[in-house]
Each structure stands twice: as structure tokens, then as C-alpha cells.
Design a protein around this motif. Structure first.
Motif, PDB file in Angstrom:
ATOM      1  N   VAL A  35      54.626  -2.082 -61.075  1.00 20.35           N
ATOM      2  CA  VAL A  35      54.495  -0.640 -61.256  1.00 20.35           C
ATOM      3  C   VAL A  35      54.792   0.016 -59.914  1.00 20.35           C
ATOM      4  N   GLU A  36      55.643   1.024 -59.928  1.00 21.22           N
ATOM      5  CA  GLU A  36      55.952   1.722 -58.681  1.00 21.22           C
ATOM      6  C   GLU A  36      54.928   2.817 -58.430  1.00 21.22           C
ATOM      7  N   LEU A  37      54.262   2.728 -57.290  1.00 17.00           N
ATOM      8  CA  LEU A  37      53.258   3.711 -56.895  1.00 17.00           C
ATOM      9  C   LEU A  37      53.938   4.808 -56.093  1.00 17.00           C
ATOM     10  N   ILE A  38      53.784   6.054 -56.560  1.00 15.62           N
ATOM     11  CA  ILE A  38      54.447   7.184 -55.921  1.00 15.62           C
ATOM     12  C   ILE A  38      53.413   8.232 -55.529  1.00 15.62           C
ATOM     13  N   PRO A  39      53.273   8.517 -54.233  1.00 18.40           N
ATOM     14  CA  PRO A  39      52.430   9.649 -53.830  1.00 18.40           C
ATOM     15  C   PRO A  39      53.084  10.938 -54.326  1.00 18.40           C
ATOM     16  N   TRP A  40      52.322  11.774 -55.007  1.00 15.63           N
ATOM     17  CA  TRP A  40      52.885  12.947 -55.647  1.00 15.63           C
ATOM     18  C   TRP A  40      52.156  14.204 -55.192  1.00 15.63           C
ATOM     19  N   ASN A  41      52.879  15.281 -55.071  1.00 20.63           N
ATOM     20  CA  ASN A  41      52.278  16.562 -54.686  1.00 20.63           C
ATOM     21  C   ASN A  41      51.727  17.281 -55.912  1.00 20.63           C
ATOM     22  N   PHE A  42      50.720  16.695 -56.530  1.00 24.45           N
ATOM     23  CA  PHE A  42      50.060  17.324 -57.677  1.00 24.45           C
ATOM     24  C   PHE A  42      49.136  18.439 -57.191  1.00 24.45           C
ATOM     25  N   PRO A  43      48.830  19.389 -58.072  1.00 26.05           N
ATOM     26  CA  PRO A  43      47.750  20.330 -57.748  1.00 26.05           C
ATOM     27  C   PRO A  43      46.443  19.539 -57.592  1.00 26.05           C
ATOM     28  N   LYS A  64      47.402  14.206 -51.715  1.00 20.66           N
ATOM     29  CA  LYS A  64      46.266  14.691 -50.928  1.00 20.66           C
ATOM     30  C   LYS A  64      45.070  13.760 -51.085  1.00 20.66           C
ATOM     31  N   HIS A  65      44.838  13.258 -52.282  1.00 21.23           N
ATOM     32  CA  HIS A  65      43.719  12.350 -52.510  1.00 21.23           C
ATOM     33  C   HIS A  65      43.929  11.031 -51.781  1.00 21.23           C
ATOM     34  N   LEU A  66      45.171  10.553 -51.708  1.00 22.07           N
ATOM     35  CA  LEU A  66      45.457   9.313 -50.986  1.00 22.07           C
ATOM     36  C   LEU A  66      45.045   9.416 -49.527  1.00 22.07           C
ATOM     37  N   VAL A  67      45.240  10.598 -48.948  1.00 22.20           N
ATOM     38  CA  VAL A  67      44.938  10.808 -47.534  1.00 22.20           C
ATOM     39  C   VAL A  67      43.478  11.219 -47.324  1.00 22.20           C
ATOM     40  N   SER A  68      43.032  12.216 -48.061  1.00 22.11           N
ATOM     41  CA  SER A  68      41.714  12.802 -47.821  1.00 22.11           C
ATOM     42  C   SER A  68      40.578  12.149 -48.598  1.00 22.11           C
ATOM     43  N   TYR A  69      40.879  11.552 -49.746  1.00 27.24           N
ATOM     44  CA  TYR A  69      39.846  10.955 -50.597  1.00 27.24           C
ATOM     45  C   TYR A  69      40.299   9.575 -51.071  1.00 27.24           C
ATOM     46  N   PRO A  70      40.438   8.622 -50.140  1.00 27.27           N
ATOM     47  CA  PRO A  70      40.989   7.313 -50.525  1.00 27.27           C
ATOM     48  C   PRO A  70      40.165   6.577 -51.586  1.00 27.27           C
ATOM     49  N   ASN A  71      38.847   6.749 -51.591  1.00 30.75           N
ATOM     50  CA  ASN A  71      38.036   6.074 -52.607  1.00 30.75           C
ATOM     51  C   ASN A  71      38.274   6.659 -53.992  1.00 30.75           C
ATOM     52  N   LEU A  72      38.459   7.972 -54.057  1.00 29.63           N
ATOM     53  CA  LEU A  72      38.799   8.624 -55.318  1.00 29.63           C
ATOM     54  C   LEU A  72      40.174   8.146 -55.790  1.00 29.63           C
ATOM     55  N   ALA A  73      41.126   8.079 -54.877  1.00 32.98           N
ATOM     56  CA  ALA A  73      42.476   7.617 -55.221  1.00 32.98           C
ATOM     57  C   ALA A  73      42.440   6.166 -55.695  1.00 32.98           C
ATOM     58  N   ARG A  74      41.578   5.365 -55.107  1.00 27.35           N
ATOM     59  CA  ARG A  74      41.441   3.963 -55.507  1.00 27.35           C
ATOM     60  C   ARG A  74      40.980   3.855 -56.959  1.00 27.35           C
ATOM     61  N   PHE A  75      39.983   4.673 -57.333  1.00 32.10           N
ATOM     62  CA  PHE A  75      39.518   4.662 -58.719  1.00 32.10           C
ATOM     63  C   PHE A  75      40.622   5.157 -59.653  1.00 32.10           C
ATOM     64  N   THR A  76      41.343   6.182 -59.231  1.00 34.71           N
ATOM     65  CA  THR A  76      42.446   6.710 -60.043  1.00 34.71           C
ATOM     66  C   THR A  76      43.501   5.636 -60.282  1.00 34.71           C
ATOM     67  N   LYS A  77      43.839   4.879 -59.240  1.00 33.94           N
ATOM     68  CA  LYS A  77      44.811   3.792 -59.391  1.00 33.94           C
ATOM     69  C   LYS A  77      44.324   2.770 -60.420  1.00 33.94           C
ATOM     70  N   ALA A  78      43.062   2.389 -60.328  1.00 34.52           N
ATOM     71  CA  ALA A  78      42.508   1.419 -61.275  1.00 34.52           C
ATOM     72  C   ALA A  78      42.489   1.991 -62.688  1.00 34.52           C
TER      73      ALA A  78
END
Length: 160
Positions: A35-43, A64-78
Motif C-alpha cells: 500500500v502506498e502511504l501518501i501524506p495528504w493536505n487534508f482539512p 499535519k497529523h503525521l507531523v504534529s500528532y504522530p500517535n493519532l496518525a499511527r492509529f489512523t494508519k492502522a
């Protein structure tokens, strides 16, 4: 709890878990399954998406979540990985609020992806062993998820 989601998450956990490494390398799993992971400029209110294009799968995660909220981004990825493994109907999945909006009754697909993500990142058997000796903050650091995710998980496991 979705038994199917839990069973798949446990299987995936033990397939990719390295003996000495906690937490699970979610980025490595995403890469290994193609799966290709793409950082996206979502709202801000959009956390992530899983998109299928013919035989190719993309996972967009809020930049923004990848940078500022990595734990949130981690759950989103899972969570999005849960869609990848559990929902093969090739639909487009987009999540706004993973923890609050999805219940088994009002949105069973999102609820099942949440269940998968929680079991993959915070395995129930491991949580049950650790929760008495660690604070929610320590558990959050150990599993690299938010304190809110830890509290939600402990509650769902009937531990608090």
C-alpha cells in the motif's frame, strides 16, 4: 467486538511482530503489503483515506497529523489498514473521527476498522498484562498511541 477484526489483527500482529520490538512497525506493514502511504493536505477534520485504483491501493494520511500528532496518525494508519484487510469491496474509505463517530450500530464498517486498529496496536492480551503496573501515560508511550486511545481500549476490554 468484531471477532473477525480481532482475529485478523492478531494474525497480522504475530506475522509482523519482531520479538524485541514494541510497538508494532505499522509503516513497515503498510510497505510490505504494497500500500502506498501518501501524506495528504487534508482539512484538519479529515484523518485519512484508503483508495483503490484498479489493482493499486493508496493510503492518504493527513500531513499535519503525521507531523504534529504522530500517535493519532499511527492509529489512523492502522484503521485504514483494517479497511484494507477487512473490506475488500474496493470502496473509497475516508475517516473524520475514528473514536467518536463509529459504533457497531450506526457505522459497522468504521467500527470494525477501529476494532482492528485497536487490537493491532494495543493487543488485548498485552494490555491486560501491563495495565496494572503502568499509567495511561506510560501505556501511551509504550504503544505509541494517544492517551485517549489507551483509555478507550482499557474501557472496551473491561479493565476500567
Amino acid at each position: 467486538m468484531s471477532k473477525r477484526a480481532i482475529k485478523k489483527a492478531i494474525s497480522l500482529y504475530y506475522t509482523f511482530k519482531e520479538e524485541s520490538i514494541t510497538p508494532l512497525d505499522i509503516d513497515g506493514i503498510i510497505e510490505q503489503v504494497g500500500v502506498e502511504l501518501i501524506p495528504w493536505n487534508f482539512p484538519d477534520h479529515i484523518r485519512g483515506c484508503l483508495m483503490h485504483d484498479n489493482d493499486y491501493t493508496y493510503m492518504g494520511i493527513n500531513k499535519k497529523h503525521l507531523v504534529s500528532y504522530p500517535n493519532l496518525a499511527r492509529f489512523t494508519k492502522a484503521h485504514e489498514l483494517g479497511h484494507y484487510y477487512l473490506h475488500d469491496d474496493k470502496r473509497y474509505y475516508c475517516v473524520e473521527d475514528l473514536m467518536k463517530s463509529a459504533t457497531k450500530k450506526n457505522n459497522p464498517i468504521e467500527w470494525e476498522a477501529n476494532t482492528f486498529a485497536a487490537e493491532l496496536l494495543m493487543p488485548g492480551t498485552l494490555m491486560k498484562k501491563l495495565y496494572k503496573d503502568m499509567t495511561t501515560k506510560e501505556l501511551s508511550i509504550y504503544f505509541k498511541v494517544s492517551k485517549e486511545s489507551i483509555i478507550y481500549r482499557l474501557n472496551n476490554l473491561g479493565l476500567i
